[in-house]
Design a protein around this motif. Structure first.
Motif, mmCIF file in Angstrom:
data_model
loop_
_atom_site.group_PDB
_atom_site.id
_atom_site.type_symbol
_atom_site.label_atom_id
_atom_site.label_comp_id
_atom_site.label_asym_id
_atom_site.label_seq_id
_atom_site.Cartn_x
_atom_site.Cartn_y
_atom_site.Cartn_z
ATOM 1 N N LEU A 171 0.834 -1.196 0.000
ATOM 2 C CA LEU A 171 0.000 0.000 0.000
ATOM 3 C C LEU A 171 0.871 1.248 0.000
ATOM 4 O O LEU A 171 1.906 1.292 0.668
ATOM 5 C CB LEU A 171 -0.885 0.031 1.248
ATOM 6 N N VAL B 258 0.353 3.160 7.920
ATOM 7 C CA VAL B 258 0.323 1.862 7.249
ATOM 8 C C VAL B 258 1.550 1.057 7.665
ATOM 9 O O VAL B 258 2.681 1.537 7.568
ATOM 10 C CB VAL B 258 0.294 2.021 5.718
ATOM 11 N N PRO C 205 -4.026 -9.381 1.585
ATOM 12 C CA PRO C 205 -3.782 -7.945 1.684
ATOM 13 C C PRO C 205 -2.337 -7.481 1.497
ATOM 14 O O PRO C 205 -1.954 -6.451 2.050
ATOM 15 C CB PRO C 205 -4.265 -7.618 3.090
ATOM 16 N N SER D 242 -1.175 -3.463 6.583
ATOM 17 C CA SER D 242 -2.408 -3.177 7.313
ATOM 18 C C SER D 242 -2.340 -1.756 7.839
ATOM 19 O O SER D 242 -1.264 -1.173 7.961
ATOM 20 C CB SER D 242 -2.613 -4.169 8.464
ATOM 21 N N TYR D 243 -3.492 -1.209 8.146
ATOM 22 C CA TYR D 243 -3.541 0.127 8.733
ATOM 23 C C TYR D 243 -3.229 0.059 10.221
ATOM 24 O O TYR D 243 -3.372 -0.973 10.866
ATOM 25 C CB TYR D 243 -4.916 0.764 8.514
ATOM 26 N N THR E 24 -12.323 2.128 3.549
ATOM 27 C CA THR E 24 -10.886 1.967 3.735
ATOM 28 C C THR E 24 -10.499 0.628 4.332
ATOM 29 O O THR E 24 -9.480 0.046 3.964
ATOM 30 C CB THR E 24 -10.347 3.114 4.625
ATOM 31 N N ILE E 25 -11.295 0.107 5.270
ATOM 32 C CA ILE E 25 -10.914 -1.145 5.951
ATOM 33 C C ILE E 25 -11.957 -2.237 5.716
ATOM 34 O O ILE E 25 -13.117 -1.959 5.403
ATOM 35 C CB ILE E 25 -10.704 -0.941 7.461
ATOM 36 N N TYR F 74 -6.062 -4.626 10.489
ATOM 37 C CA TYR F 74 -6.911 -3.732 9.709
ATOM 38 C C TYR F 74 -6.569 -3.902 8.223
ATOM 39 O O TYR F 74 -5.747 -3.183 7.672
ATOM 40 C CB TYR F 74 -6.721 -2.277 10.133
ATOM 41 N N GLU F 75 -7.219 -4.860 7.584
ATOM 42 C CA GLU F 75 -6.990 -5.090 6.160
ATOM 43 C C GLU F 75 -7.598 -3.950 5.341
ATOM 44 O O GLU F 75 -8.560 -3.306 5.755
ATOM 45 C CB GLU F 75 -7.609 -6.416 5.728
ATOM 46 N N SER F 76 -7.053 -3.759 4.152
ATOM 47 C CA SER F 76 -7.477 -2.631 3.328
ATOM 48 C C SER F 76 -8.642 -2.980 2.411
ATOM 49 O O SER F 76 -8.589 -3.947 1.655
ATOM 50 C CB SER F 76 -6.312 -2.117 2.474
ATOM 51 N N LYS G 104 -9.615 -0.325 0.592
ATOM 52 C CA LYS G 104 -9.170 0.577 -0.465
ATOM 53 C C LYS G 104 -8.284 -0.178 -1.443
ATOM 54 O O LYS G 104 -7.399 -0.935 -1.026
ATOM 55 C CB LYS G 104 -8.391 1.744 0.165
ATOM 56 N N ALA H 228 -3.474 6.275 2.654
ATOM 57 C CA ALA H 228 -2.802 5.272 1.811
ATOM 58 C C ALA H 228 -2.763 5.682 0.347
ATOM 59 O O ALA H 228 -2.879 4.838 -0.550
ATOM 60 C CB ALA H 228 -3.460 3.906 1.970
#
Length: 565
Positions: free
Chosen positions: A67, A75, A299, A303-304, A346-347, A376-378, A380, A478
């Motif tokens: 990302l 991120v 992902p 992750s976020y 976003t998540i 926290y998978e994306s 986006k 991101a």
């Protein structure tokens, strides 16, 4: 190494099919000046090669295209950034990624030969303007990394000692040179509606990039004014004024408007016709084999962070620290409840679609912590449409945005807020439009809710600046702006001494059918995947700029090293 004439021919063929290439760079002095640059079509062929340097997805082949903003406080990747951890090494020699002037040399070679062309002057001006835009683009990337730079206005070879042994010019003079190139580009380029369907650099793109450059330097000089990285006697005001004016030119031009669906901006194959897109890259995997690896093993090892997720306001416009609508973040199934809808875009949360195959949906249930180890998978950039013509069964044609209209709105608001001249009318024509798109309340000057958890940048901001920075972080999450923002804001206190945390880890959470006994948690049971690396230890005395390679300093005694190295 390919002959540059072949590079141009290949670029021309590729431009006919609206795709991108990944070609080796070659010595420019191998080409005959009479071989190219005599017609607008040949200028177009030549300048097309620069487009491959715009932001893109990595074509790694194994689905690990990270990302944007990876390695920042927003991120997380598998391992933290050495720069943030405080692990530094001075490079020995320049490479394609270190103190490299190949791109500037290519742009200068092109610009030195555009006067050979004859034919339709409007087209000649367009491609010449693109050349000035890309030289500014390359110089800005070098400015961000190294600060002071030698200014090269023309092509030269290794026999010209005046240039080979040039000293570095002060960063504000470099910025002025970049802005001058962009002014020239603006005067030559066509407006976006007058371009063809292929996404080319327009007058508006140059205006937005001018605003981006000026905002960077204006805030850099303001927040680094009392450090070794500052510019003596400057607080950045003149550049902030330039940023506000350039962004307002894009806004008032009326060419672009916000697209009505925030989420669809990032998971679309082909962005032509989208009212918000100023400059982008499209891919065509099925027909041409030109694609990205976003979807193969999503992902993609990213992750976020919890900090990123907690930045999103509640739907009443108040921060989570004070809003009665906030339901907490200890359950992913409710974390989006009463939150800014951009969080849902976003998540991933339980019930979101992973894959859609002929109307049959595969739904997301829990994080895949082997890759998204922060939990926290994306959402986006995730296109869930199944395509059985692709061996990997997912689309690999997701477009990559280089510039969109929302950035102009954010730059305008930030520059005006930094200048302390922002008005309610300014907010209503900028940030409040972004909030209105997703159904969020706008900002009202004088009525901004105090947030007891406002980020600690190491200094105090006005209420409106806190909110402008929050809005920028959320809207551009991101998208590749975060590191530059941290650098120009001199924001090391925001992350120094910390490790990014991830999602709350529910007892008994299952991924792939098993519990992982090696999950690292903090004292409150939030995922803490960087725990073994220790806290970030960013060295603010030197890490804001990169070091010049040692070999370059030896070869050119007129170069000096950056502060602290």
């Amino acid at each position: 190494m390919k002959n540059i004439l072949k590079l141009f021919i290949l670029s021309f063929v590729i431009s006919l099919t609206s795709c991108e290439d990944f070609l080796d760079k070659t010595p420019l002095d191998e080409v005959s000046e009479t071989d190219f640059y005599s017609t607008p079509a040949e200028l177009r062929v030549a300048v097309n090669s620069f487009y491959r340097d715009l932001p893109t997805w990595a074509n790694a082949g194994v689905g690990s295209s990270a990302l944007p903003d990876n390695g920042t406080d927003l991120v997380m990747n598998q391992t933290p950034s050495d720069r943030l951890l405080g692990i530094y090494t001075i490079p020995t020699a320049s490479t394609a990624a270190i103190w490299s002037w190949d791109e500037v040399r290519e742009a200068n070679w092109f610009l030195d030969h555009t006067n050979q062309a004859s034919g339709n002057q409007t087209d000649i001006d367009q491609y010449t303007g693109e050349g000035y835009f890309f030289r500014a683009y390359y110089y800005f990337n070098l400015l961000v990394d190294y600060g002071d730079l030698p200014i090269f206005e023309q092509y030269f070879d290794n026999t010209n000692e005046e240039f080979v042994f040039a000293a570095r010019d002060p960063r504000n003079e470099v910025t002025d040179f970049i802005l001058s190139d962009l002014d020239t580009a603006i005067s030559l380029l066509k407006s976006f509606p007058d371009l063809g369907s292929w996404p080319r650099v327009s007058k508006e793109a140059a205006q937005l990039f001018k605003a981006r450059v000026a905002l960077f330097e204006g805030t850099w000089e303001k927040y680094h004014s009392d450090t070794d990285f500052g510019v003596l006697g400057s607080d950045g005001t003149s550049y902030l004024e330039i940023a506000a004016n350039a962004a307002e030119s894009v806004i008032d031009g009326g060419v672009f408007t916000l697209h009505n669906d925030y989420e669809s901006l990032f998971n679309t194959s082909g962005l032509s016709g989208n009212s918000e897109m100023i400059l982008w890259r499209d891919y065509n995997w099925q027909d041409l084999g030109i694609g990205n690896d976003l979807q193969i093993s999503w992902p993609n090892n990213c992750s976020y962070s919890r900090f990123a997720i907690r930045s999103y306001l509640c739907t009443d416009g108040d921060p989570i620290s004070v809003s009665p609508l906030y339901v907490g973040d200890q359950d992913l199934s409710t974390i989006e409840t009463n939150r800014d809808p951009r969080l849902a875009a976003t998540i991933m949360v339980p019930g979101d679609i992973i894959r859609l195959d002929n109307g049959t949906a595969t739904l997301w249930t829990v994080p895949f912590l082997d890759n998204a180890f922060g939990g926290y998978e994306s959402q986006k950039y995730r296109d869930y449409n199944y395509d059985d013509t692709d061996a990997d069964n997912f689309t690999r044609s997701t477009s990559k945005i280089a510039m969109r209209y929302a950035e102009a709105l954010l730059i305008f608001a930030e520059a005006k807020a930094e200048l302390e001249t922002i008005t309610q009318a300014d907010l209503d024509k900028s940030i409040n439009l972004l909030r209105a798109r997703v159904g969020m309340p706008g900002i009202t000057l004088g009525s901004i809710t105090q947030d007891p958890d406002w980020p600690n940048y190491g200094y105090t901001l006005t209420d409106i600046l806190y909110e402008v920075r929050r809005e920028r972080s959320v809207e551009l999450m991101a998208e590749g702006f975060r590191l530059n923002d941290l650098l120009r804001w001199r924001a090391h206190e925001l992350f120094n001494g910390d490790t990014p945390l991830g999602a709350y880890f529910l007892d008994g959470i299952v991924e792939n059918g098993t519990n992982d006994p090696n999950i690292l948690l903090d004292g409150d049971d939030y995922l803490d995947p960087y725990q073994t690396y220790g806290a970030f230890d960013f060295d603010e005395s030197k890490a804001y700029l990169k070091a010049l390679p040692l070999d370059e300093l030896k070869l050119n005694p007129n170069l000096d090293q950056n502060p602290g190295w």
